[in-house]
Scaffold this motif. Structure first.
Motif, PDB file in Angstrom:
ATOM      1  N   GLY A 102       0.829  -1.199   0.000  1.00 18.10           N
ATOM      2  CA  GLY A 102       0.000   0.000   0.000  1.00 18.10           C
ATOM      3  C   GLY A 102       0.861   1.244   0.000  1.00 18.10           C
ATOM      4  O   GLY A 102       2.083   1.182   0.169  1.00 18.10           O
ATOM      5  N   PHE A 103       0.219   2.384  -0.192  1.00 14.32           N
ATOM      6  CA  PHE A 103       0.938   3.659  -0.134  1.00 14.32           C
ATOM      7  C   PHE A 103      -0.046   4.788   0.115  1.00 14.32           C
ATOM      8  O   PHE A 103      -1.268   4.632  -0.032  1.00 14.32           O
ATOM      9  N   GLU A 138      -6.009  -7.595  -1.432  1.00 13.25           N
ATOM     10  CA  GLU A 138      -5.944  -8.710  -0.471  1.00 13.25           C
ATOM     11  C   GLU A 138      -5.436  -8.284   0.899  1.00 13.25           C
ATOM     12  O   GLU A 138      -5.468  -9.078   1.854  1.00 13.25           O
ATOM     13  N   GLU A 139      -4.991  -7.034   1.037  1.00 13.45           N
ATOM     14  CA  GLU A 139      -4.483  -6.529   2.309  1.00 13.45           C
ATOM     15  C   GLU A 139      -5.498  -5.622   3.019  1.00 13.45           C
ATOM     16  O   GLU A 139      -5.219  -5.122   4.106  1.00 13.45           O
ATOM     17  N   GLY A 142      -6.531  -6.215   6.639  1.00 10.23           N
ATOM     18  CA  GLY A 142      -5.440  -6.314   7.605  1.00 10.23           C
ATOM     19  C   GLY A 142      -5.048  -4.964   8.190  1.00 10.23           C
ATOM     20  O   GLY A 142      -5.857  -4.044   8.286  1.00 10.23           O
ATOM     21  N   TRP A 143      -3.753  -4.835   8.521  1.00 13.78           N
ATOM     22  CA  TRP A 143      -3.260  -3.674   9.252  1.00 13.78           C
ATOM     23  C   TRP A 143      -2.490  -2.692   8.391  1.00 13.78           C
ATOM     24  O   TRP A 143      -1.932  -1.712   8.912  1.00 13.78           O
ATOM     25  N   VAL A 144      -2.471  -2.888   7.077  1.00 13.03           N
ATOM     26  CA  VAL A 144      -1.692  -2.001   6.207  1.00 13.03           C
ATOM     27  C   VAL A 144      -2.184  -0.563   6.291  1.00 13.03           C
ATOM     28  O   VAL A 144      -1.390   0.378   6.440  1.00 13.03           O
ATOM     29  N   PHE A 145      -3.484  -0.359   6.202  1.00 14.58           N
ATOM     30  CA  PHE A 145      -4.036   0.997   6.225  1.00 14.58           C
ATOM     31  C   PHE A 145      -3.655   1.728   7.515  1.00 14.58           C
ATOM     32  O   PHE A 145      -3.173   2.870   7.485  1.00 14.58           O
ATOM     33  N   ARG A 146      -3.845   1.067   8.643  1.00 13.79           N
ATOM     34  CA  ARG A 146      -3.534   1.724   9.919  1.00 13.79           C
ATOM     35  C   ARG A 146      -2.032   1.922  10.106  1.00 13.79           C
ATOM     36  O   ARG A 146      -1.612   2.923  10.702  1.00 13.79           O
TER      37      ARG A 146
END
Length: 235
Positions: A102-103, A138-139, A142-146
């Motif tokens: 992510g970015f 697929e993420e 999960g915790w990528v955004f936070r």
């Protein structure tokens, strides 16, 4: 009603769903020459409390430099990335097992939109603009955004920023929900219709209406967060 239409209504609400249907119809009927974009503008307080303490520790966060190569599977054109760096933006990228997860992008003072012709200006030096938050599908549970937002929070606090503003597509239900979960204050909305070289804007913020006949004509929307801390959050 079809299942797909019911799902869109449930996610977006009737008004945004109707605008989304109109945007699809306009795009199809014009062969891609015309487009409709509807945006919500929100502000998020940049607080002291961590957003993801001790979670998602296998996710690495980096701050790519303008000279760094763009990953092969990066979902934005290289020309767009270069233009963002040229106007002073920076990016935070999330990686899991060596793969881009992510970015998000940050910029101070003003942001020249790259989806429509518009310039967003910040009235306060204690505010920033964040844009184009993307998480690999697929993420998204999960915790990528936070983790991305936690890295952004730390960076912005170090710069003295207390509010960060965003524009969110009214047709992007996952982004609307994600921003809602971390807490936002609404600043306004705008509707853009582009047909060939012409663009029409209707917005809840000044100048409210704008007609652009070409790239040299660009509306500017001003966002002032200076009074928000007293009414929404405490330091």
């Amino acid at each position: 009603m079809t299942t797909g239409l019911l799902h869109t209504l449930a996610q977006l609400g009737w008004l945004n769903a109707a605008l989304y249907a109109l945007s699809r119809l306009l795009d199809k009927a014009s062969g891609g020459r015309c487009a409709l974009h509807c945006y919500h503008f929100v502000a998020q307080y940049v607080g002291d409390a961590p957003l993801a303490p001790e979670r998602g520790l296998d996710i690495e966060i980096s701050m790519p430099a303008a000279a760094d190569p763009v990953p092969q599977d990066y979902p934005r054109p290289s020309a767009v990335v270069r233009a963002r760096y040229a106007q002073g933006a920076l990016s935070l990228a999330a990686w899991r097992n060596g793969r881009l997860a992510g970015f998000l992008w940050l910029i101070m003072d003003a942001y020249l939109e790259d989806e429509v012709r518009a310039r967003y200006r910040l009235a306060s030096s204690r505010a920033s603009w964040d844009f184009d938050v993307w998480v690999r599908p697929e993420e998204r549970l999960g915790w990528v955004f936070r983790r991305l937002w936690e890295a952004a929070r730390r960076h912005l606090r170090q710069q003295g920023v207390r509010w960060t503003c965003s524009r969110i597509s009214a047709f992007n239900a996952p982004s609307l929900r994600a921003h809602g979960r971390i807490g936002t204050v609404r600043l306004g909305a705008a509707l853009f219709v582009r047909c060939g070289g012409w663009q029409w804007m209707v917005a809840s913020l000044a100048p409210h209406f704008h007609l652009s006949r070409g790239p040299a004509s660009c509306p500017q929307l001003m966002f002032d967060t200076s009074a928000l801390a007293a009414t929404a959050f405490k330091e």
